[in-house]
Scaffold this active site. Structure first.
Site, PDB file in Angstrom:
ATOM      1  N   TYR A 296       0.826  -1.211   0.000  1.00 30.61           N
ATOM      2  CA  TYR A 296       0.000   0.000   0.000  1.00 30.61           C
ATOM      3  C   TYR A 296       0.861   1.262   0.000  1.00 30.61           C
ATOM      4  O   TYR A 296       0.737   2.123  -0.884  1.00 30.61           O
ATOM      5  CB  TYR A 296      -0.936  -0.018   1.208  1.00 30.61           C
ATOM      6  CG  TYR A 296      -1.658   1.288   1.442  1.00 30.61           C
ATOM      7  CD1 TYR A 296      -2.625   1.741   0.537  1.00 30.61           C
ATOM      8  CD2 TYR A 296      -1.387   2.069   2.564  1.00 30.61           C
ATOM      9  CE1 TYR A 296      -3.279   2.937   0.752  1.00 30.61           C
ATOM     10  CE2 TYR A 296      -2.046   3.265   2.776  1.00 30.61           C
ATOM     11  CZ  TYR A 296      -2.988   3.694   1.874  1.00 30.61           C
ATOM     12  OH  TYR A 296      -3.643   4.880   2.081  1.00 30.61           O
ATOM     13  N   LYS A 300       1.498   3.865  -3.186  1.00 32.49           N
ATOM     14  CA  LYS A 300       1.084   5.257  -2.991  1.00 32.49           C
ATOM     15  C   LYS A 300       2.266   6.205  -3.209  1.00 32.49           C
ATOM     16  O   LYS A 300       2.095   7.316  -3.742  1.00 32.49           O
ATOM     17  CB  LYS A 300       0.507   5.455  -1.591  1.00 32.49           C
ATOM     18  CG  LYS A 300      -0.839   4.781  -1.354  1.00 32.49           C
ATOM     19  CD  LYS A 300      -1.971   5.430  -2.141  1.00 32.49           C
ATOM     20  CE  LYS A 300      -2.425   6.719  -1.497  1.00 32.49           C
ATOM     21  NZ  LYS A 300      -3.638   7.264  -2.170  1.00 32.49           N
TER      22      LYS A 300
END
Length: 542
Positions: A296, A300
């Protein structure tokens, strides 16, 4: 930040039989609290699934005419049109509510909704937004005309940031690009150990697709992107509010096209049995290779770096919240959607499924209420939405301004759960394990004891298939959370603090995001955990 879990389903298989133990927290010593609890604190008695935390909407906002200086937020909001991706997500919904309540003269909000067709997108708008209790204040304000008001402001757009041109038809895209003032990037895949190919497509490439769309918007004043404070990877000390740039604060060895090729080839080779698991493992492997905790935060970070590379003269604001939890005050205290970052651990602890945590009690639990993230976002939008070409980063975090330690958080959870227990157990204070082996042994012993009591057998036992699955779940959860349960760095919030200082007194009242003002004891004990219980009750009833 959020994590997808099946905790509720798993918890149904585990039951503890014990003696009720409801002694007050106040009669016991504070093990981990850095700040002692006030002696004058009063505790509420919970009599139902819905605790007595107020669900009343906050008082009506001051008249816009009273805001005459500061950043000029109300003046900026008047007549603006927005495009928001990830429209039915937690953060996007709270942002939409605040925009409509604080800026009733908002012209229009296009909401990008991923769905199979326009009819189902319309239905999602009604079921998940218009009908949501999050908007109760607006329902009170508009009365019988509420639905008409919402449908006049909110326009569902069938689309997907994982597709070229956002999956929007050319005619609709032309209409939106002729009207939108601010493009807001809220969409993302938030599971920490997501499969690598999908996380790359949405989190890394999605913001770039949206930025390309924004460049064609004739009235564009600002591109605003929601990232995460943990996007900088494994850092120590103070983490600054600086943009991510390949070759500067991201190693030049990272090549996004190469990562896409790796993920694509893996997807072709791994078709069939075990494909998803292996693609998840690949994501974690690549993230940790380059210095990030999980898929994640890694993807990002790629998304942020692409924005920096591609933006040209587009004005950009990047909001980096830490762990977003329930609302502190607005539109009412304790509103939350889903079971979020710290919640699976607290719920499992309250149900007696775990008695300890792999972590350091002195590590920082960097939590921020969702309404403060939204208010900071709107203030930043007004300050920078004047068309000047710049890129500004805001850390909306608590570790510097008002630090909360993991031990404190769990002590406050213990306080609440002793007085308002989830089940009949002898709850003890959370223990902290320095090793995964110690934590695993602790959970194994709990499950084994429960299974022996269920079978009415004595002596040692091996775990059942169901027991092994529960153990695997908690070990996986511990591994996932390890970067955060041992987190020692602090996020610099100089830009965010400076923004607060620029607001007028009226703006500070209407758009409160001073993290220093949070009373953690009140928030965790009286606001967040009662709100979490309401959300669980709502999920069970549905």
């Amino acid at each position: 930040m959020a994590i997808t879990t099946n905790l509720l389903a798993a918890s149904k298989t585990v039951k503890l039989h014990g003696v009720s133990f409801l002694s007050s927290f106040l009669s016991r010593p504070n093990y981990f609290l850095a700040r002692p609890l006030p002696k004058s604190m009063t505790l509420r008695v919970q009599t139902s699934c819905y605790p007595e935390t107020s669900l009343k909407a906050v008082s009506p906002e001051p008249e816009p005419s009273s805001v005459s200086d500061g950043v000029g937020i109300i003046r900026f909001l008047k007549g603006k049109t927005y495009l928001i991706t990830g429209a039915v997500g937690f953060l996007a919904k709270v942002l939409t509510e605040k925009l409509l309540r604080a800026g009733p003269e908002t012209r229009k909000i296009f909401l990008l909704i991923k769905s199979k067709d326009q009819e189902s997108a319309n239905k999602r708008l009604y079921d998940e937004i218009i009908s949501s209790d999050l908007f109760n204040h607006l329902k009170q304000i508009h009365g019988s005309s509420y639905e008409a008001f919402m449908k006049s402001k909110l326009i569902p757009i069938l689309g997907d940031i994982g597709e070229d041109n956002l999956g929007i038809g050319s005619d609709i895209a032309a209409k939106i690009s002729g009207e939108v003032d601010v493009v807001i990037s809220c969409a993302g895949r938030t599971t920490f150990d997501d499969r690598y190919d999908l996380a790359l497509n949405v989190n890394a490439l999605g913001p770039g697709r949206l930025l390309n769309f924004a460049k064609n918007c004739k009235k564009l004043k600002l591109f605003l992107h929601f990232s995460t404070a943990y996007v900088t990877g494994k850092k120590e000390g103070t983490i600054l509010e600086t943009p991510l740039c390949l070759g500067e604060n991201i190693t030049s060895d990272l090549n996004i096209e190469h990562e896409l090729k790796i993920a694509s080839e893996a997807g072709r080779k791994l078709q069939g049995s075990g494909e998803i698991k292996k693609l998840k493992e690949l994501g974690i492997q690549r993230a940790q290779h380059y210095g990030w905790e999980n898929t994640y935060t890694f993807t990002k970070a790629m998304g942020e770096s692409l924005i920096q590379t591609m933006r040209e003269d587009v004005p950009v604001v990047i909001i980096r919240p830490s762990i977003i939890e329930s609302s502190y005050k607005e539109p009412f205290p304790g509103w939350i959607q889903g079971i979020r970052m710290s919640d699976p651990v607290i719920l499992a602890y309250g149900k007696g499924q775990i008695t300890g945590l792999w972590g350091d009690s002195q590590s920082l639990a960097d939590i921020v209420p969702v309404d403060m993230v939204v208010s900071a976002t709107i203030a930043a939008m007004a300050k920078h939405g004047c068309g000047f070409s710049e890129l500004k980063v805001y850390n909306v975090t608590s570790s510097h301004a008002n630090p909360l330690r993991v031990g404190e958080l769990m002590d406050l959870a213990y306080q609440h759960l002793c007085d308002f227990p989830l089940t009949v157990i002898n709850l003890e204070r959370m223990k902290f394990h320095s090793s995964l082996e110690s934590f695993t042994s602790s959970v194994f012993n709990i499950i084994a004891k429960q299974e022996r009591e269920t079978k009415n057998e004595g002596g040692e036992t091996t775990l059942s298939f169901k027991g092994r699955r529960i153990l695997d779940y908690f070990v996986s959860l511990a591994r996932t959370y390890e970067p955060y349960t041992f987190f020692q760095a602090r996020f610099d919030d100089t830009n965010t603090r400076s923004l607060i200082q620029e607001l007028s007194m009226e703006e500070r009242e209407m758009f409160e995001f001073d993290i220093k003002s949070i009373d953690w004891e009140h928030y965790i004990v009286n606001v967040h955990l009662p709100g979490l219980k309401r959300e669980i009750c709502k999920e069970k009833s549905s």
